[in-house]
Scaffold this motif. Sequence first.
Motif, PDB file in Angstrom:
ATOM      1  N   VAL A 172       0.850  -1.199   0.000  1.00 52.98           N
ATOM      2  CA  VAL A 172       0.000   0.000   0.000  1.00 52.98           C
ATOM      3  C   VAL A 172       0.886   1.249   0.000  1.00 52.98           C
ATOM      4  N   LYS A 173       1.896   1.269   0.857  1.00 52.48           N
ATOM      5  CA  LYS A 173       2.797   2.419   0.948  1.00 52.48           C
ATOM      6  C   LYS A 173       3.540   2.635  -0.370  1.00 52.48           C
ATOM      7  N   TYR A 174       3.918   1.539  -1.015  1.00 54.11           N
ATOM      8  CA  TYR A 174       4.619   1.623  -2.297  1.00 54.11           C
ATOM      9  C   TYR A 174       3.739   2.291  -3.355  1.00 54.11           C
ATOM     10  N   HIS A 175       2.475   1.860  -3.433  1.00 59.04           N
ATOM     11  CA  HIS A 175       1.561   2.441  -4.415  1.00 59.04           C
ATOM     12  C   HIS A 175       1.251   3.899  -4.096  1.00 59.04           C
ATOM     13  N   LYS A 176       1.127   4.230  -2.819  1.00 58.88           N
ATOM     14  CA  LYS A 176       0.880   5.621  -2.436  1.00 58.88           C
ATOM     15  C   LYS A 176       2.034   6.506  -2.853  1.00 58.88           C
ATOM     16  N   ALA A 177       3.263   6.022  -2.654  1.00 62.80           N
ATOM     17  CA  ALA A 177       4.446   6.787  -3.046  1.00 62.80           C
ATOM     18  C   ALA A 177       4.467   7.013  -4.559  1.00 62.80           C
ATOM     19  N   ASN A 178       4.097   5.981  -5.314  1.00 70.21           N
ATOM     20  CA  ASN A 178       4.041   6.111  -6.771  1.00 70.21           C
ATOM     21  C   ASN A 178       3.004   7.143  -7.198  1.00 70.21           C
ATOM     22  N   MET A 179       1.837   7.110  -6.545  1.00 69.56           N
ATOM     23  CA  MET A 179       0.767   8.051  -6.882  1.00 69.56           C
ATOM     24  C   MET A 179       1.203   9.490  -6.621  1.00 69.56           C
ATOM     25  N   LEU A 180       1.869   9.714  -5.503  1.00 69.68           N
ATOM     26  CA  LEU A 180       2.317  11.062  -5.169  1.00 69.68           C
ATOM     27  C   LEU A 180       3.381  11.526  -6.153  1.00 69.68           C
ATOM     28  N   ALA A 181       4.271  10.621  -6.542  1.00 66.24           N
ATOM     29  CA  ALA A 181       5.318  10.971  -7.505  1.00 66.24           C
ATOM     30  C   ALA A 181       4.719  11.339  -8.855  1.00 66.24           C
ATOM     31  N   LYS A 182       3.696  10.613  -9.269  1.00 65.01           N
ATOM     32  CA  LYS A 182       3.059  10.862 -10.566  1.00 65.01           C
ATOM     33  C   LYS A 182       2.247  12.158 -10.580  1.00 65.01           C
ATOM     34  N   THR A 183       1.560  12.423  -9.478  1.00 65.93           N
ATOM     35  CA  THR A 183       0.622  13.552  -9.456  1.00 65.93           C
ATOM     36  C   THR A 183       1.229  14.840  -8.927  1.00 65.93           C
ATOM     37  N   GLY A 184       2.354  14.733  -8.228  1.00 64.75           N
ATOM     38  CA  GLY A 184       2.995  15.936  -7.727  1.00 64.75           C
ATOM     39  C   GLY A 184       2.475  16.422  -6.390  1.00 64.75           C
ATOM     40  N   PHE A 185       1.544  15.686  -5.792  1.00 68.22           N
ATOM     41  CA  PHE A 185       1.039  16.077  -4.482  1.00 68.22           C
ATOM     42  C   PHE A 185       2.017  15.626  -3.402  1.00 68.22           C
ATOM     43  N   SER A 186       2.059  16.398  -2.299  1.00 65.26           N
ATOM     44  CA  SER A 186       3.027  16.081  -1.246  1.00 65.26           C
ATOM     45  C   SER A 186       2.494  15.058  -0.256  1.00 65.26           C
ATOM     46  N   THR A 187       1.163  14.989  -0.107  1.00 58.16           N
ATOM     47  CA  THR A 187       0.574  14.022   0.827  1.00 58.16           C
ATOM     48  C   THR A 187      -0.619  13.327   0.191  1.00 58.16           C
ATOM     49  N   ALA A 188      -0.939  12.148   0.689  1.00 51.22           N
ATOM     50  CA  ALA A 188      -2.090  11.399   0.191  1.00 51.22           C
ATOM     51  C   ALA A 188      -3.391  12.118   0.514  1.00 51.22           C
TER      52      ALA A 188
END
Length: 205
Positions: A172-188
């Motif tokens: 879950v943490k891995y996918h969250k990190a990927n999502m933040l990297a792709k979207t540019g947001f700093s937090t989930a």
Amino acid sequence: MTKILIVDDHVSVQESLSTAFDAQEDFAVVGTCSSAAYAPLYCEKLQPDLVFMDVRTEKGASGIEAVETLRRQFPKLKIIVMTAFEEVTYVPRARQAGADAFVYKSRSLSFFIETARGVVLGETFFPEPRAVPVPTGEAPLTDREMEILRLLCRHMTNREIASELFISENTVKYHKANMLAKTGFSTAVDLAFYMISNGWINPLY
């Protein structure tokens, strides 16, 4: 003659679909229902061949959850999910639940009839879901990332998401990190707020 049950909490939708299908020689509307929660009971009593199921019905009953129940209880039943909302997870979730087709209510009545005839013959129809714009220009979010993001929008913790999807918390943490990297947001939290406020995800359904 294909017997149809319409599950939708808007009378105007019930009446429009009933009028359109009753005018066809190969269809007959045998009943309407305002809540997805009662769909199994109506199917047991009316024995329809095809169900039109709205995603969101009376008192918050989920049409997608009802599809899963109907698929277990009535394996041969044809089910078409419909909605007026272009929420990005509805199409893949309806397919996964066991629906035969997905139709947006903005389509014409003739399209509904055409889709119904195809489904009766064993065809399936699922429109391409809307792609979520990614501010950084990176690759779009994957199906798994969207699945996790939808649960994040429901304020679920990493542990709860892991349990829901039968994966580890580290995944879950891995996918969250990927999502933040792709979207540019700093937090989930910021990403979830963006998705909800822009109508990309409805956390209630």
